[in-house]
Design a protein around this motif. Structure first.
Motif, PDB file in Angstrom:
ATOM      1  N   ASP A  54       0.854  -1.191   0.000  1.00 23.10           N
ATOM      2  CA  ASP A  54       0.000   0.000   0.000  1.00 23.10           C
ATOM      3  C   ASP A  54       0.890   1.242   0.000  1.00 23.10           C
ATOM      4  N   PRO A  55       0.498   2.394  -0.457  1.00 21.52           N
ATOM      5  CA  PRO A  55      -0.800   2.615  -1.084  1.00 21.52           C
ATOM      6  C   PRO A  55      -0.840   1.978  -2.485  1.00 21.52           C
ATOM      7  N   PRO A  56      -2.050   1.541  -2.884  1.00 21.70           N
ATOM      8  CA  PRO A  56      -2.148   0.887  -4.203  1.00 21.70           C
ATOM      9  C   PRO A  56      -1.821   1.850  -5.345  1.00 21.70           C
ATOM     10  N   VAL A  57      -1.444   1.261  -6.464  1.00 20.10           N
ATOM     11  CA  VAL A  57      -1.145   2.068  -7.651  1.00 20.10           C
ATOM     12  C   VAL A  57      -2.429   2.694  -8.186  1.00 20.10           C
ATOM     13  N   VAL A  58      -2.255   3.664  -9.047  1.00 18.30           N
ATOM     14  CA  VAL A  58      -3.406   4.278  -9.725  1.00 18.30           C
ATOM     15  C   VAL A  58      -3.252   4.002 -11.217  1.00 18.30           C
ATOM     16  N   ASN A  59      -4.318   3.516 -11.827  1.00 21.04           N
ATOM     17  CA  ASN A  59      -4.260   3.195 -13.255  1.00 21.04           C
ATOM     18  C   ASN A  59      -4.749   4.347 -14.121  1.00 21.04           C
ATOM     19  N   VAL A  60      -4.333   4.345 -15.384  1.00 24.55           N
ATOM     20  CA  VAL A  60      -4.809   5.355 -16.337  1.00 24.55           C
ATOM     21  C   VAL A  60      -6.091   4.864 -17.001  1.00 24.55           C
ATOM     22  N   SER A  61      -6.788   5.762 -17.639  1.00 25.86           N
ATOM     23  CA  SER A  61      -7.980   5.400 -18.396  1.00 25.86           C
ATOM     24  C   SER A  61      -7.574   5.145 -19.837  1.00 25.86           C
ATOM     25  N   SER A  62      -8.130   4.047 -20.364  1.00 26.60           N
ATOM     26  CA  SER A  62      -7.740   3.446 -21.626  1.00 26.60           C
ATOM     27  C   SER A  62      -6.511   2.591 -21.346  1.00 26.60           C
ATOM     28  N   ASP A  96      -5.008  -2.202  -8.208  1.00 27.01           N
ATOM     29  CA  ASP A  96      -5.108  -0.815  -7.735  1.00 27.01           C
ATOM     30  C   ASP A  96      -6.082  -0.716  -6.563  1.00 27.01           C
ATOM     31  N   ARG A  97      -6.240  -1.836  -5.831  1.00 26.34           N
ATOM     32  CA  ARG A  97      -7.115  -1.837  -4.655  1.00 26.34           C
ATOM     33  C   ARG A  97      -6.247  -2.075  -3.412  1.00 26.34           C
ATOM     34  N   PRO A  98      -6.704  -1.609  -2.265  1.00 30.35           N
ATOM     35  CA  PRO A  98      -5.904  -1.775  -1.038  1.00 30.35           C
ATOM     36  C   PRO A  98      -5.607  -3.242  -0.764  1.00 30.35           C
ATOM     37  N   LEU A  99      -4.430  -3.496  -0.216  1.00 31.75           N
ATOM     38  CA  LEU A  99      -3.986  -4.858   0.045  1.00 31.75           C
ATOM     39  C   LEU A  99      -4.999  -5.623   0.901  1.00 31.75           C
ATOM     40  N   GLU A 100      -5.484  -4.967   1.975  1.00 27.77           N
ATOM     41  CA  GLU A 100      -6.367  -5.667   2.896  1.00 27.77           C
ATOM     42  C   GLU A 100      -7.678  -6.101   2.225  1.00 27.77           C
ATOM     43  N   VAL A 101      -8.181  -5.268   1.331  1.00 27.39           N
ATOM     44  CA  VAL A 101      -9.415  -5.618   0.610  1.00 27.39           C
ATOM     45  C   VAL A 101      -9.183  -6.897  -0.191  1.00 27.39           C
TER      46      VAL A 101
END
Lengths: 430, 426
Positions: free
Chosen positions: B50-58, B81-86
């Motif tokens: 964490d923190p999770p990565v952020v993805n681009v659109s497309s 791109d979601r939190p590890l715990e989730v």
């Protein structure tokens, strides 16, 4: 593809609709891109079919259309009216293993429609002027094809046409369900865009125009006069009201507008076994006739109409009666005599029956109108030409239905006009 | 019915078809749908710190053929791109509900022991995981942060990371290899030295999949720009097969279990990977092209084919083709095969003739038959190249038939025509 006869459809709508982009993609990918392809050899105009289909598959629709039109300037009409089932599509190798050819005709329409729909520049350019002048008689497929090729090669062309519109049978002789949306006139306009072609309407050979004058005034003359006359049945009652040549009927239908369509009788009988008979029968049905019967004195196998055309008539609600020879017409309808084939010869059985008919359409063949063709050798009802499409008078060439070059098809006429133009060009530039 | 139960690195699954670490295994919803459809296991989409990565659109670009069939897919998506715990909570729940399916979790971290070991321990602590897969291969995005292929391309780092994770937990470790290297054996051997229980390959191939000719940018286009991405799907299968075979026939890595990845689209592809030494296969693009239902035919197709061939279980099949993968120098120079065209099947398209005439050996003659052309191979000119049989549209119309020449097998090193042999003899 064909309309159910129970469903009323506009008599002026496309019977075979254009391919959608998705259909064209799928169908174009069925083409195997054969080497020295059988379909090309089967096309009277020798269109490079594998190349144009490959261009469709790669999204190069303008290239596809240019390939088609460079061999056949009326590729748009031919895509609609060619009996492809006996030409390119019959030769398609996909028949062998799958019994379903590539839909070459419909793909050809897809490509040419694209070119006609866009407002781009004309795909062909004229060569520098040669200063030579050529007269073309008849603005039908042969004449316009010849005129276009001559103009492209740099010659000046004057086309003389008896009727008020150009296009010949494309305009006056083809059922509207094959040539919807005024396609014939759009195609004529496209052909004339090349420049160097003048059309004079209302000019008929033998009326205010003589072959002799044309020969004197022009460097060469091309005759694409078609077949102006109609065969007679030579039976009692033929001159009655309600009896009409199928070609005249189709011409009336074509020149009527959708808001005032031609009226047809409740029961219609069409006499003949060619594509004109089929066109007239289907058209009569689509115009609202309750019963349409096509009668032919021989069998289905002897009909000039292809099996596909015959089936088309049946699926459109036309009844085909074969081995039925007309013997008389009266106020109630038509009397027919049963015939049969005996050692290949047609004989009468003497058995007669009648069909009620409010309208009788004759489609028993057309003939060359010879009146204005003095000095030309004519044989078998056709103008005699040599391998260069030269008629028996100096500087006179001929092509289309008025010569015996092949089947009387639009595509053959286009090829005749093209070949004659090339021969004229060789002659004028020698 | 052939037994399709599969075990790799001690990890069991009811069949050898796993979903690879990728978008289809990103979250509970998808994975449950996959297990409902019948997939034998999943490799959960790569988890990071964490923190999770952020993805681009497309995110995806495609290599389509003329018929719009997808033959390759490229992506510029990063890891989960979601939190590890989730992710971990969902993994616990899925494993509880689907205990017979393989649950492997992919992970990726900075090149620091505590980062890898800490992440591995947190995943292992769920108690829901059958194994770990190390993502050392993503050729886009993560590599710019020193992760993914930036690690996988350096054998020493592959070995180091493998050892860190092996030491951190008791879980089996599968090392996922990148094909973006000069020799797959270097990284496979490094993984083995580090203690890998298995390797999986290939990860995606670095690529620009297409150029948008209007935007004048690589696809997928992100606000007018594009980046290189990871290429996968049917088009990369040949690259993957070779790398799998290289590992299987290399003495130092032979016996190292392989999970085969790369363009597996149907049971036949899977059988080919297994024949070249893979123990199971992982699938992504085919599922992303058709949905999860394709596993049904994969299972029944493989099973039926194994029954036909008499393979009772996957062990009997795995590696069966490996001994027939040899170096060019071990091929028989005296072998000769010729194309034979069956005129009864020929549809007269002429493609065999024109490709041979234009691009090969002018070895197919045309004679005019009755209403059609007859194509005949000129044996004196035919070198047995196979091209005609590949371009023929009719199955089995052109076959390659070995020629009896009575000559004994002879390799190039022993061939009198080999100038090096003559030099060596002097």
């Amino acid at each position: 593809m064909t309309l159910n006869a129970d469903i009323p459809a506009s008599p002026y709508a496309d019977l075979t609709p254009p391919l959608t982009a998705v259909q064209a993609l799928a169908e174009s990918n069925r083409c195997l891109f054969c080497y020295d392809a059988a379909c090309v050899r089967a096309c009277p105009t020798g269109i490079d079919i594998p190349s144009f289909i490959r261009s469709i598959a790669t999204g190069n629709l303008k290239g596809a259309a240019t390939t088609i039109l460079s061999d056949n300037i009326m590729g748009g009409t031919c895509a609609r009216v060619c009996p492809t089932e006996t030409l390119c599509e019959q030769a398609c190798v996909r028949n062998t293993a799958e019994e379903r050819p590539v839909a070459i005709g419909r793909l050809q329409r897809h490509a040419t429609d694209h070119l006609f729909a866009r407002k781009g520049p004309h795909p062909f350019a004229r060569a520098a002027s040669t200063g030579k002048r050529v007269a073309v008689v008849g603005a039908g497929p042969a004449g316009l094809s010849c005129a276009h090729r001559l103009a492209t090669l740099g010659h000046e062309v004057t086309v003389y046409e008896a009727k008020p519109k150009s296009g010949g049978l494309n305009e006056y002789g083809l059922a509207p369900y094959k040539m919807a949306d005024d396609f014939a006139q759009r195609e004529v306009a496209f052909i004339l865009e090349i420049g160097g072609i003048t059309i004079e309407h209302g000019r008929r050979l033998g009326a205010d125009l003589s072959l002799e004058t044309l020969r004197a005034e022009f460097d060469a003359v091309f005759l694409g006069v078609g077949l102006g006359g109609n065969n007679l049945l030579n039976i009692p009652g033929e001159e009655r009201d309600g009896v009409e040549n199928a070609t005249a009927f189709i011409e009336r239908v074509r020149q009527a507008t959708p808001d005032a369509p031609v009226a047809v009788g409740r029961s219609v009988v069409v006499i003949g076994g060619g594509n004109t008979a089929i066109d007239a029968a289907i058209q009569a049905k689509r115009l609202g006739a309750e019963d349409v019967t096509l009668v032919y004195r021989r069998g289905r196998g002897q009909m000039g109409a292809t099996a596909w055309e015959q089936e088309l008539a049946q699926t459109n609600g036309v009844v085909l009666k074969t081995f039925a020879a007309p013997v008389a017409i009266d106020a109630q309808g038509i009397t027919l005599e049963r015939t049969r084939l005996e050692d290949g010869k047609l004989v009468s059985t003497g058995e007669r029956y009648s069909l009620p008919a409010a309208m009788i359409l004759k489609a028993v063949g057309q003939t060359l109108a010879r009146e204005a063709l003095d000095g030309l050798t004519i044989a078998g009802g056709k103008i005699v030409i040599d391998d260069d499409h030269r008629a028996s008078l100096d500087t006179v060439y001929a092509g289309g239905d008025c010569v015996a070059s092949g089947e009387d098809l639009t595509v053959q006429s286009v090829q005749d006009g093209k070949l004659a133009a090339l021969a004229i060009h060789r002659h004028l530039t020698a | 019915m052939a037994d399709l139960r599969s075990t790799i690195a001690g990890i069991r699954s009811p069949n050898p078809f796993w979903l690879a670490s990728a978008p289809p295994t990103d979250k509970l919803t998808n994975v449950v749908r996959a297990f409902q459809a019948g997939w034998g296991g999943v490799v959960w989409k790569t988890l990071g710190e964490d923190p999770p990565v952020v993805n681009v659109s497309s995110r995806y670009g495609a290599h389509l053929d003329n018929e719009r069939k997808l033959i390759g897919l490229n992506n510029i998506e990063l890891i989960s791109d979601r939190p590890l715990e989730v992710n971990l909570q969902e993994i616990i729940q899925v494993k509880r509900d689907w205990p017979d399916r393989a649950m492997v979790v992919s992970l990726m971290a900075r090149i620091e022991e505590e980062a890898w070991a800490g992440l591995a321990r947190r995943i292992a602590a769920t108690g829901a995981v059958d194994g770990l897969e190390l993502n050392l291969g993503c050729p886009h995005g993560m590599c710019e942060r020193g992760m993914g292929s930036a690690i996988g391309q350096v054998p020493e780092m592959v070995e180091q990371v493998t050892r860190w994770v092996k030491n951190a937990t008791n879980l089996p470790v599968i090392v996922k290899l990148t094909p973006n290297i000069t020799n797959i054996l270097w990284s496979a051997e490094a993984a083995k030295r580090g203690g890998a229980d298995a390797v999986s390959l290939i990860n995606t191939v670095n690529s620009i999949v297409a150029v948008d000719l209007d935007a004048m940018a690589p696809t997928p286009v992100v606000d007018g720009k594009g980046s290189h991405g990871g290429y996968c799907g049917p088009a990369v299968k040949p690259i993957a097969l070779n790398m799998v075979a290289e590992i299987a026939r290399n003495p130092d890595t032979a016996g190292l279990p392989v999970s085969g990845i790369g363009g597996v689209t149907n049971w036949r592809d899977a059988a080919e990977f297994l024949a070249l030494g893979a123990t199971n296969v992982q699938v992504c693009t085919a599922a992303m092209t058709f949905g999860f239902k394709i596993v049904e035919d994969m299972i029944s197709g493989l099973s039926n084919w194994m029954d036909d061939k008499g393979y009772a279980n996957l062990d009997q099949l795995s590696g069966r083709a490996v001994r027939n993968v040899v170096n060019w120098n071990d091929l028989n120079m005296n072998f000769s095969t010729k194309a034979v065209i069956d005129p009864a099947l020929c549809i007269d398209c002429g493609r065999c003739h024109i490709v041979c005439e234009d691009t090969s050996h002018q070895a197919i003659r045309i004679d005019q038959g009755e209403g059609r052309r007859i194509f005949t191979v000129v044996n004196e000119e035919c070198v047995g190249c196979n091209l005609c049989s590949h371009v023929c549209p009719v199955p089995d119309c052109i076959t390659m038939q070995p020629e009896e020449n009575g000559l004994p097998p002879m390799t190039w090193p022993n061939d009198p025509r080999n100038p090096m042999r003559a030099a060596a003899a002097e």
